[in-house]
Design an enzyme around this catalytic site. Structure first.
Site, PDB file in Angstrom:
ATOM      1  N   ASP A 121      -9.998   7.393  -4.805  1.00 53.88           N
ATOM      2  CA  ASP A 121      -8.332   7.495  -3.626  1.00 53.88           C
ATOM      3  C   ASP A 121      -8.482   9.102  -4.862  1.00 53.88           C
ATOM      4  O   ASP A 121      -7.782   9.203  -5.935  1.00 53.88           O
ATOM      5  CB  ASP A 121      -7.813   6.714  -3.839  1.00 53.88           C
ATOM      6  CG  ASP A 121      -6.220   7.741  -2.902  1.00 53.88           C
ATOM      7  OD1 ASP A 121      -6.243   8.337  -2.848  1.00 53.88           O
ATOM      8  OD2 ASP A 121      -5.486   6.373  -3.274  1.00 53.88           O
ATOM      9  N   HIS A 178       0.721  -1.692  -0.142  1.00 54.03           N
ATOM     10  CA  HIS A 178       0.064   0.433   0.006  1.00 54.03           C
ATOM     11  C   HIS A 178       1.527   1.234  -0.027  1.00 54.03           C
ATOM     12  O   HIS A 178       1.983   1.724   0.787  1.00 54.03           O
ATOM     13  CB  HIS A 178      -1.116  -0.062   1.229  1.00 54.03           C
ATOM     14  CG  HIS A 178      -1.857   0.599   1.163  1.00 54.03           C
ATOM     15  ND1 HIS A 178      -1.311   1.980   2.450  1.00 54.03           N
ATOM     16  CD2 HIS A 178      -2.935   1.632   0.550  1.00 54.03           C
ATOM     17  CE1 HIS A 178      -2.369   3.373   2.336  1.00 54.03           C
ATOM     18  NE2 HIS A 178      -2.694   3.044   1.210  1.00 54.03           N
ATOM     19  N   GLY A 197     -11.685   5.256   0.478  1.00 53.11           N
ATOM     20  CA  GLY A 197     -10.554   6.128  -0.322  1.00 53.11           C
ATOM     21  C   GLY A 197      -9.609   5.351  -0.204  1.00 53.11           C
ATOM     22  O   GLY A 197      -9.052   4.460  -0.371  1.00 53.11           O
ATOM     23  N   HIS A 198      -7.982   6.365  -0.126  1.00 47.39           N
ATOM     24  CA  HIS A 198      -6.984   6.313   0.238  1.00 47.39           C
ATOM     25  C   HIS A 198      -6.652   4.335   1.675  1.00 47.39           C
ATOM     26  O   HIS A 198      -5.880   4.505   1.165  1.00 47.39           O
ATOM     27  CB  HIS A 198      -6.107   6.721   0.613  1.00 47.39           C
ATOM     28  CG  HIS A 198      -4.560   7.136   0.662  1.00 47.39           C
ATOM     29  ND1 HIS A 198      -4.070   7.016  -0.672  1.00 47.39           N
ATOM     30  CD2 HIS A 198      -3.340   6.933   1.623  1.00 47.39           C
ATOM     31  CE1 HIS A 198      -2.423   6.609  -0.477  1.00 47.39           C
ATOM     32  NE2 HIS A 198      -2.075   6.621   0.559  1.00 47.39           N
ATOM     33  N   PHE A 199      -7.131   4.509   2.488  1.00 51.01           N
ATOM     34  CA  PHE A 199      -7.584   3.709   3.036  1.00 51.01           C
ATOM     35  C   PHE A 199      -8.332   2.337   3.355  1.00 51.01           C
ATOM     36  O   PHE A 199      -9.185   2.745   4.205  1.00 51.01           O
ATOM     37  CB  PHE A 199      -7.267   3.974   4.701  1.00 51.01           C
ATOM     38  CG  PHE A 199      -5.697   4.720   4.869  1.00 51.01           C
ATOM     39  CD1 PHE A 199      -4.809   3.881   5.336  1.00 51.01           C
ATOM     40  CD2 PHE A 199      -5.228   5.855   4.725  1.00 51.01           C
ATOM     41  CE1 PHE A 199      -3.534   4.420   5.338  1.00 51.01           C
ATOM     42  CE2 PHE A 199      -4.500   6.559   5.120  1.00 51.01           C
ATOM     43  CZ  PHE A 199      -3.216   5.776   5.274  1.00 51.01           C
TER      44      PHE A 199
END
Length: 285
Positions: free
Chosen positions: A235, A101, A261-263
């Site tokens: 994201d 990641h 989103g990003h996580f």
């Protein structure tokens, strides 16, 4: 199965790692991003440890690992990959899948290039390896990379609590699902004296990762490792085109764009755990 919290000594540094599962089972190495640590994988490790062996290290300067000052340790992605590589070798790992990641992608792809025979497969969760995945978020970074005399101090805005909160919550349909404890822990580490110099060094060095994208793509085309992309499609740091691009070099790559989103693990844990389990089972057939 219980998660164990351990440390291995590498080049004079303490490298912290989380480990769970039967060491004789197929191994998954989980490589975290910015500004977090192996804590990002705590719940996923718990979900998968009944069937797989899981190792999640903290890089130097992150989490519970040693954090020498920027003037005492060369904070580059090459150097972080060196430390992770030696840590895995010290632990006797010679065959494993990667889960990457964010920052974990440039570290993981360096490991894959060095040891293609060790890599059983790659799971990328918003872990980019293509220009297509770079969003306008990266514009201020590109300007800095293009002018080595530019003042990087403006990038310190990315180390604030507001910026950390944004990373966790942007593109998330229901932010009430995001556990604030993780961003609080991340921020406490970002706020340590000297941490800004460490993180600025890595921000500047990220240009080296973009330059290596063509090599990593060549690795994918040549070695064709099985690839699973589980990507938060909302994201604003690494966009969904970065996920789709993996299928260009690995035509049978599995690409799943999630409403996150990003996580994405913060809100799509059960779905990602199921996809990961199915993918890893296929590797062990």
């Amino acid at each position: 199965m219980a998660i164990r919290y351990r440390t291995v000594r590498v080049d004079g540094l303490d490298v912290f790692y989380r480990e769970a599962g039967d060491p004789s089972a197929p191994t998954l190495v989980l490589l975290h991003g910015f500004p977090t640590s192996s804590l990002a994988y705590q719940e996923l490790i718990g979900e998968l440890s009944d069937e797989f062996h899981l190792i999640a290290p903290d890089y130097p300067g992150f989490g519970h690992s040693s954090a020498p000052a920027a003037g005492e340790f060369g904070y580059t992605f090459d150097r972080l990959a060196d430390v992770v590589d030696r840590a895995l070798e010290t632990l006797g790992l010679r065959r494993y899948a990667l889960y990457v990641h964010d920052y974990g992608a440039p570290i993981g792809f360096r490991l894959a290039e060095r040891h293609p025979e060790r890599i059983t497969g790659i799971i990328t969760q918003n872990g980019n390896a293509y220009e297509e995945g770079l969003t306008p978020f990266w514009d201020p970074f590109r300007k800095l990379w293009a002018d080595p005399n530019a003042d990087p101090s403006a990038l310190r805005a990315f180390f604030t609590r507001e910026a950390t909160h944004w990373q966790y919550t942007h593109g998330v349909p229901d932010t009430a699902l995001v556990n604030p404890d993780k961003e609080l822990f991340d921020q406490a580490l970002l706020d340590r004296p000297g941490s800004d110099a460490v993180q600025l060094a890595l921000f500047l060095d990220y240009a080296a990762n973009v330059a290596l994208y063509p090599r990593w793509q060549e690795y994918l085309r040549t070695h064709r490792p099985p690839v699973l992309a589980v990507w938060g499609r909302n994201d604003e740091i690494f966009g969904p085109d970065g996920a789709r691009a993996f299928a260009r070099d690995v035509p049978d790559a599995r690409v799943h764009l999630l409403d996150a989103g990003h996580f994405p693990l913060e809100t799509r844990l059960t779905q990602i755990a199921a996809l990961t389990r199915d993918f890893l089972r296929g590797l062990s057939d």
